[in-house]
Write a protein that holds these residues in place. Structure first.
Motif, PDB file in Angstrom:
ATOM      1  N   GLN A   2     -33.179 -27.794 -31.787  1.00  0.00           N
ATOM      2  CA  GLN A   2     -32.253 -26.683 -31.568  1.00  0.00           C
ATOM      3  C   GLN A   2     -31.102 -26.890 -30.718  1.00  0.00           C
ATOM      4  OE1 GLN A   2     -34.804 -23.591 -29.159  1.00  0.00           O
ATOM      5  NE2 GLN A   2     -33.618 -22.546 -31.466  1.00  0.00           N
ATOM      6  N   GLN A   3     -30.617 -26.645 -30.770  1.00  0.00           N
ATOM      7  CA  GLN A   3     -29.124 -26.502 -30.057  1.00  0.00           C
ATOM      8  C   GLN A   3     -28.817 -26.154 -29.004  1.00  0.00           C
ATOM      9  OE1 GLN A   3     -26.713 -28.973 -30.423  1.00  0.00           O
ATOM     10  NE2 GLN A   3     -28.279 -29.205 -31.899  1.00  0.00           N
ATOM     11  N   SER A   4     -28.701 -26.131 -27.646  1.00  0.00           N
ATOM     12  CA  SER A   4     -28.495 -24.888 -26.435  1.00  0.00           C
ATOM     13  C   SER A   4     -26.746 -24.833 -26.275  1.00  0.00           C
ATOM     14  CB  SER A   4     -28.323 -26.033 -25.307  1.00  0.00           C
ATOM     15  OG  SER A   4     -28.015 -27.720 -25.026  1.00  0.00           O
ATOM     16  N   ALA A   5     -27.084 -23.899 -26.054  1.00  0.00           N
ATOM     17  CA  ALA A   5     -25.239 -22.739 -25.655  1.00  0.00           C
ATOM     18  C   ALA A   5     -25.153 -22.235 -24.366  1.00  0.00           C
ATOM     19  CB  ALA A   5     -25.329 -22.688 -26.468  1.00  0.00           C
ATOM     20  N   LEU A   6     -23.532 -22.217 -24.093  1.00  0.00           N
ATOM     21  CA  LEU A   6     -23.349 -22.297 -22.833  1.00  0.00           C
ATOM     22  C   LEU A   6     -22.126 -21.603 -22.583  1.00  0.00           C
ATOM     23  CD1 LEU A   6     -23.988 -21.866 -19.278  1.00  0.00           C
ATOM     24  CD2 LEU A   6     -22.397 -24.067 -19.053  1.00  0.00           C
ATOM     25  N   ALA A   7     -22.517 -20.181 -21.734  1.00  0.00           N
ATOM     26  CA  ALA A   7     -20.585 -19.610 -22.076  1.00  0.00           C
ATOM     27  C   ALA A   7     -20.139 -19.310 -20.760  1.00  0.00           C
ATOM     28  CB  ALA A   7     -21.281 -18.225 -22.636  1.00  0.00           C
ATOM     29  N   ILE A   8     -18.726 -20.373 -20.848  1.00  0.00           N
ATOM     30  CA  ILE A   8     -18.391 -20.001 -19.343  1.00  0.00           C
ATOM     31  C   ILE A   8     -17.309 -19.009 -19.119  1.00  0.00           C
ATOM     32  CG2 ILE A   8     -17.490 -21.119 -17.640  1.00  0.00           C
ATOM     33  CD1 ILE A   8     -17.527 -23.643 -19.583  1.00  0.00           C
ATOM     34  N   LEU A   9     -17.394 -17.925 -18.595  1.00  0.00           N
ATOM     35  CA  LEU A   9     -17.076 -16.559 -18.230  1.00  0.00           C
ATOM     36  C   LEU A   9     -16.415 -16.416 -17.101  1.00  0.00           C
ATOM     37  CD1 LEU A   9     -16.562 -13.242 -19.074  1.00  0.00           C
ATOM     38  CD2 LEU A   9     -18.749 -13.125 -18.338  1.00  0.00           C
ATOM     39  N   ALA A  10     -14.851 -16.138 -16.487  1.00  0.00           N
ATOM     40  CA  ALA A  10     -14.581 -15.910 -15.623  1.00  0.00           C
ATOM     41  C   ALA A  10     -13.959 -14.532 -14.985  1.00  0.00           C
ATOM     42  CB  ALA A  10     -13.006 -16.975 -15.438  1.00  0.00           C
ATOM     43  N   THR A  11     -14.248 -13.641 -14.131  1.00  0.00           N
ATOM     44  CA  THR A  11     -14.305 -12.088 -14.170  1.00  0.00           C
ATOM     45  C   THR A  11     -13.186 -12.260 -12.870  1.00  0.00           C
ATOM     46  OG1 THR A  11     -16.089 -12.185 -12.564  1.00  0.00           O
ATOM     47  CG2 THR A  11     -16.371 -11.672 -15.061  1.00  0.00           C
ATOM     48  N   ILE A  79     -16.653 -27.655 -15.741  1.00  0.00           N
ATOM     49  CA  ILE A  79     -18.408 -27.204 -15.843  1.00  0.00           C
ATOM     50  C   ILE A  79     -19.060 -27.284 -16.614  1.00  0.00           C
ATOM     51  CG2 ILE A  79     -19.191 -25.366 -15.836  1.00  0.00           C
ATOM     52  CD1 ILE A  79     -18.132 -23.742 -14.232  1.00  0.00           C
ATOM     53  N   ALA A  80     -17.618 -27.225 -18.373  1.00  0.00           N
ATOM     54  CA  ALA A  80     -18.524 -28.304 -19.531  1.00  0.00           C
ATOM     55  C   ALA A  80     -18.491 -29.259 -19.283  1.00  0.00           C
ATOM     56  CB  ALA A  80     -17.141 -26.958 -20.614  1.00  0.00           C
ATOM     57  N   ARG A  81     -17.414 -30.098 -18.874  1.00  0.00           N
ATOM     58  CA  ARG A  81     -17.573 -31.558 -19.196  1.00  0.00           C
ATOM     59  C   ARG A  81     -19.641 -31.786 -17.882  1.00  0.00           C
ATOM     60  NH1 ARG A  81     -13.874 -33.623 -14.812  1.00  0.00           N
ATOM     61  NH2 ARG A  81     -15.573 -33.017 -13.790  1.00  0.00           N
ATOM     62  N   ASP A  82     -19.449 -31.368 -16.664  1.00  0.00           N
ATOM     63  CA  ASP A  82     -20.876 -31.485 -16.653  1.00  0.00           C
ATOM     64  C   ASP A  82     -22.062 -30.434 -16.758  1.00  0.00           C
ATOM     65  OD1 ASP A  82     -18.868 -33.088 -14.667  1.00  0.00           O
ATOM     66  OD2 ASP A  82     -18.999 -31.178 -13.530  1.00  0.00           O
ATOM     67  N   CYS A  83     -22.467 -30.180 -17.916  1.00  0.00           N
ATOM     68  CA  CYS A  83     -23.133 -29.114 -17.470  1.00  0.00           C
ATOM     69  C   CYS A  83     -24.204 -29.794 -18.680  1.00  0.00           C
ATOM     70  CB  CYS A  83     -23.068 -28.018 -18.178  1.00  0.00           C
ATOM     71  SG  CYS A  83     -22.725 -27.438 -20.157  1.00  0.00           S
ATOM     72  N   GLU A  84     -25.008 -29.669 -19.058  1.00  0.00           N
ATOM     73  CA  GLU A  84     -26.396 -30.193 -20.209  1.00  0.00           C
ATOM     74  C   GLU A  84     -26.606 -29.546 -20.919  1.00  0.00           C
ATOM     75  OE1 GLU A  84     -29.867 -30.798 -17.580  1.00  0.00           O
ATOM     76  OE2 GLU A  84     -28.504 -32.141 -16.685  1.00  0.00           O
ATOM     77  N   HIS A  85     -25.528 -28.591 -21.655  1.00  0.00           N
ATOM     78  CA  HIS A  85     -25.564 -27.938 -22.803  1.00  0.00           C
ATOM     79  C   HIS A  85     -25.176 -28.818 -23.501  1.00  0.00           C
ATOM     80  CE1 HIS A  85     -26.780 -25.002 -19.785  1.00  0.00           C
ATOM     81  NE2 HIS A  85     -27.419 -23.888 -20.782  1.00  0.00           N
ATOM     82  N   ASP A  86     -25.469 -28.099 -25.518  1.00  0.00           N
ATOM     83  CA  ASP A  86     -24.806 -28.905 -26.385  1.00  0.00           C
ATOM     84  C   ASP A  86     -23.847 -28.616 -26.882  1.00  0.00           C
ATOM     85  OD1 ASP A  86     -27.576 -30.449 -27.310  1.00  0.00           O
ATOM     86  OD2 ASP A  86     -28.117 -28.968 -27.305  1.00  0.00           O
ATOM     87  N   TRP A  87     -23.616 -27.128 -26.742  1.00  0.00           N
ATOM     88  CA  TRP A  87     -22.295 -26.392 -26.723  1.00  0.00           C
ATOM     89  C   TRP A  87     -22.166 -25.690 -26.089  1.00  0.00           C
ATOM     90  CZ3 TRP A  87     -19.313 -25.815 -32.549  1.00  0.00           C
ATOM     91  CH2 TRP A  87     -20.636 -26.836 -33.023  1.00  0.00           C
ATOM     92  N   THR A 105     -27.478 -14.235 -34.629  1.00  0.00           N
ATOM     93  CA  THR A 105     -27.101 -14.671 -33.853  1.00  0.00           C
ATOM     94  C   THR A 105     -26.428 -15.745 -33.368  1.00  0.00           C
ATOM     95  OG1 THR A 105     -29.209 -15.973 -32.818  1.00  0.00           O
ATOM     96  CG2 THR A 105     -28.950 -14.389 -32.628  1.00  0.00           C
ATOM     97  N   ILE A 106     -25.405 -16.030 -32.981  1.00  0.00           N
ATOM     98  CA  ILE A 106     -24.538 -17.194 -33.090  1.00  0.00           C
ATOM     99  C   ILE A 106     -25.066 -18.750 -32.410  1.00  0.00           C
ATOM    100  CG2 ILE A 106     -22.364 -17.871 -31.454  1.00  0.00           C
ATOM    101  CD1 ILE A 106     -21.403 -15.451 -31.164  1.00  0.00           C
ATOM    102  N   ARG A 107     -26.597 -18.363 -32.117  1.00  0.00           N
ATOM    103  CA  ARG A 107     -26.373 -19.751 -31.637  1.00  0.00           C
ATOM    104  C   ARG A 107     -27.771 -20.494 -32.966  1.00  0.00           C
ATOM    105  NH1 ARG A 107     -31.482 -20.710 -26.388  1.00  0.00           N
ATOM    106  NH2 ARG A 107     -31.863 -23.194 -27.630  1.00  0.00           N
ATOM    107  N   ASP A 114     -23.697 -27.285 -36.927  1.00  0.00           N
ATOM    108  CA  ASP A 114     -23.783 -28.535 -35.914  1.00  0.00           C
ATOM    109  C   ASP A 114     -24.943 -29.738 -36.837  1.00  0.00           C
ATOM    110  OD1 ASP A 114     -23.982 -29.864 -33.061  1.00  0.00           O
ATOM    111  OD2 ASP A 114     -25.891 -30.661 -34.222  1.00  0.00           O
ATOM    112  N   SER A 115     -25.925 -28.502 -37.704  1.00  0.00           N
ATOM    113  CA  SER A 115     -26.303 -29.517 -38.891  1.00  0.00           C
ATOM    114  C   SER A 115     -25.101 -30.277 -40.195  1.00  0.00           C
ATOM    115  CB  SER A 115     -27.647 -28.183 -40.250  1.00  0.00           C
ATOM    116  OG  SER A 115     -26.870 -28.150 -40.466  1.00  0.00           O
ATOM    117  N   GLU A 116     -24.077 -29.427 -40.362  1.00  0.00           N
ATOM    118  CA  GLU A 116     -23.647 -30.250 -41.222  1.00  0.00           C
ATOM    119  C   GLU A 116     -22.576 -31.104 -40.782  1.00  0.00           C
ATOM    120  OE1 GLU A 116     -21.683 -27.110 -44.237  1.00  0.00           O
ATOM    121  OE2 GLU A 116     -23.953 -26.646 -44.415  1.00  0.00           O
ATOM    122  N   GLY A 117     -22.046 -31.022 -38.913  1.00  0.00           N
ATOM    123  CA  GLY A 117     -20.930 -32.785 -38.886  1.00  0.00           C
ATOM    124  C   GLY A 117     -20.117 -31.550 -38.105  1.00  0.00           C
TER     125      GLY A 117
END
Length: 275
Positions: A2-11, A79-87, A105-107, A114-117
């Motif tokens: 299963q792929q993990s996903a992180l959303a990075i939000l600025a406010t 943040i994207a570079r240093d996180c441990e999420h897949d997407w 869901t998007i996930r 991801d499975s299709e490369g």
């Protein structure tokens, strides 16, 4: 796997949108990292309700009295570079990101991509705006009442900002956050939908664009020109007869998209910008 996903939000002063945005992102299977650019409204009060329930971290990024978009994007790349999420997804508070119709869901959809490369996903943008007939939607139920929209596609991959993390260096700033780029980019051929709530009233548009203090160095490079030169008298609402009526996410109509926002058409930007 299963792929993990992180959303990075600025406010910055997004109390109108932050609850709807966070609830949707969490519902779509993302964990959320929030960068707050020194909000002075209730943005953080609302956001803190979600800490430990999908929102994994809140950090403060100093504003120094100006809106510096490049600095925000660079922080997102870090943040994207240093996180441990897949997407990872770059997202704004006024957006409701959605999966394709065949997925819950998007996930779930990411698993297929991801499975299709493939390693990047583009979104087609549906811009929701107030109208002359219904000019004010400054309330928590804006998604129910602001139902008129137009599709926007200035270029092929206008919202290419969900990607799989890898070893390659990521560039998110060259296209102002609209398109990520890195060596080996392989874009999923079908767009995901997104609802973009540009502003909720003419007064909100003024606060969002006209009253903002832009980074002088970014203005010298031609960034933000359409927003920095906008005057309150330029903000003219369209009639609902000029727009499309929202009925459901499955019925969003992407045909014959516009190439620019009507409220900003008398101004031009170089590409890096944020709406």
């Amino acid at each position: 796997m299963q792929q993990s996903a992180l959303a990075i939000l600025a406010t910055f002063n997004e109390e109108r949108f932050i609850r709807a945005c966070l609830e949707n992102l969490i519902r779509q299977g993302f964990e959320v990292y929030l960068i707050d650019n020194e909000s002075t409204d209730r943005t953080l009060d609302v956001a803190r309700e979600y800490v430990g329930h999908g929102l994994i971290h809140i950090e403060s990024l100093a504003r120094h009295g100006i809106y510096s978009w490049e600095r925000i994007l660079q922080r997102k790349v870090e943040i994207a570079r240093d996180c441990e999420h897949d997407w990872v997804m770059h997202v704004d508070a006024d957006e409701i990101r959605l999966p394709p119709p065949d997925f819950g869901t998007i996930r779930e959809a990411i698993e297929r991509v991801d499975s299709e490369g493939y390693n990047a996903i583009n979104f087609v943008e549906f811009c929701f705006v107030p109208t002359r007939e219904a000019p004010d939607h400054e309330h928590p139920d804006f998604q129910k009442t602001m139902r008129w929209y137009y599709p926007l596609r200035p270029c092929m991959h206008h919202r290419l900002n969900l990607w799989k993390r890898g070893d390659a260096q990521v560039d998110l700033t060259s296209a102002g956050g609209h398109r990520v780029s890195f060596p080996g980019l392989h874009v999923w051929p079908a767009d995901f939908p997104m609802r973009h709530y540009l502003f909720l009233s003419a007064a909100h548009a003024k606060a969002k664009w006209v009253d903002r203090i832009y980074d002088p160095e970014e203005l010298k490079r031609g960034w933000h020109r359409s927003r920095a030169e906008l005057r309150a008298t330029d903000i003219a609402l369209q009639s609902c007869r000029e727009l499309r009526l929202y009925r459901s996410d499955a019925e969003l109509d992407a045909s014959d998209p516009l190439s620019s926002h009507p409220v900003l058409t008398r101004h031009t930007d170089t590409e890096p910008r944020e709406v």
